[in-house]
Design an enzyme around this catalytic site. Sequence first.
Site, PDB file in Angstrom:
ATOM      1  N   LYS A  54      49.696  -6.338  13.802  1.00  7.75           N
ATOM      2  CA  LYS A  54      49.006  -6.184  15.093  1.00  7.75           C
ATOM      3  C   LYS A  54      48.058  -7.359  15.331  1.00  7.75           C
ATOM      4  CE  LYS A  54      49.406  -1.178  14.913  1.00  7.75           C
ATOM      5  NZ  LYS A  54      48.874   0.051  14.340  1.00  7.75           N
TER       6      LYS A  54
ATOM      7  N   ASP B 227      46.262   3.533  21.883  1.00 10.13           N
ATOM      8  CA  ASP B 227      47.351   4.169  21.132  1.00 10.13           C
ATOM      9  C   ASP B 227      47.921   5.383  21.876  1.00 10.13           C
ATOM     10  OD1 ASP B 227      48.581   3.298  18.881  1.00 10.13           O
ATOM     11  OD2 ASP B 227      47.191   4.183  17.458  1.00 10.13           O
TER      12      ASP B 227
ATOM     13  N   GLN C 162      43.574   3.415  12.782  1.00  8.31           N
ATOM     14  CA  GLN C 162      44.847   3.409  12.060  1.00  8.31           C
ATOM     15  C   GLN C 162      45.004   4.703  11.252  1.00  8.31           C
ATOM     16  OE1 GLN C 162      47.322   0.984  12.237  1.00  8.31           O
ATOM     17  NE2 GLN C 162      48.504   2.452  11.066  1.00  8.31           N
TER      18      GLN C 162
END
Length: 281
Positions: free
Chosen positions: A52, A119, A96
């Site tokens: 990322k 997300d 995450q």
Amino acid sequence: MGELINGRELADKMQAQIKEEVQELEKKDIRPGLVVLLVGENSASQTYVKNKDIAAAKIGIHSKIERLPETISETELLSVIEHYNQDPEYHGILVQLPLPKHIDEEKVLLAVDPKKDVDGFHPMNMGHLFIGEPTMIPCTPYGIMKMFEAYNIDLEGKRAVVIGRSNIVGKPMAQLMMMKNATVTIAHSRTVDLPAIAREADILVVAIGRGHFVTKEFVKPGAVVIDVGMNRDENGKLIGDVKFDEVSPVASFITPVPKGVGPMTITMLMYQTVEAAKKQK
């Protein structure tokens, strides 16, 4: 032989377009910012986060990885999230997953400002998606929808089966396909006679997290097969949930692992970070 859906190629093309948009925003003094909160030393998470960061640098997004110890308390993590909720430099916050067992994942996802939830996992954003008015969309299903678009795969009136019922892939994937007028079945590890259900699919999306689980017995000739799986075999080689060599001669389109769905997930994260920056300014 099924036509390969090249996720890496499509991701590169989209990322070049996003980079142009970032350059235009910089002329207006807007630089999209993304912070990734990485708790602990999970090796798979480390790899995802590194990828990322590389994508963000290539596109021109201001990216930061906040590495936090495995032992961080839930209260401390919530405090870090609140700090970035208030920080105008960062338009996207990504926590995450998975998190250590002592931290309530749901509470953490709820703490992220929905406007910065790039997300797409915040219950408010999930709610918008499920009433058919999406704002932020989970990145993997979003990337798959872009693949259908790029390869002119029409979902209208098609039978679709999603194997896997997670909040990250299975459920939002089903909703996005329904919004394109597909008739969708969500199947999972407890589904009775799973191969027979899967064989009804014109579009088969596999996100069950078991290496080479789907064989040719699961696939109707001419079906489109999307493999979301990321597993390691006994030799440490990266493999999907679909037995590619066996299924590709049966399918009309198929995604490989790697260079399939993965690069598109990261691309949609970058896309939503840029969209968040535009909205917040």
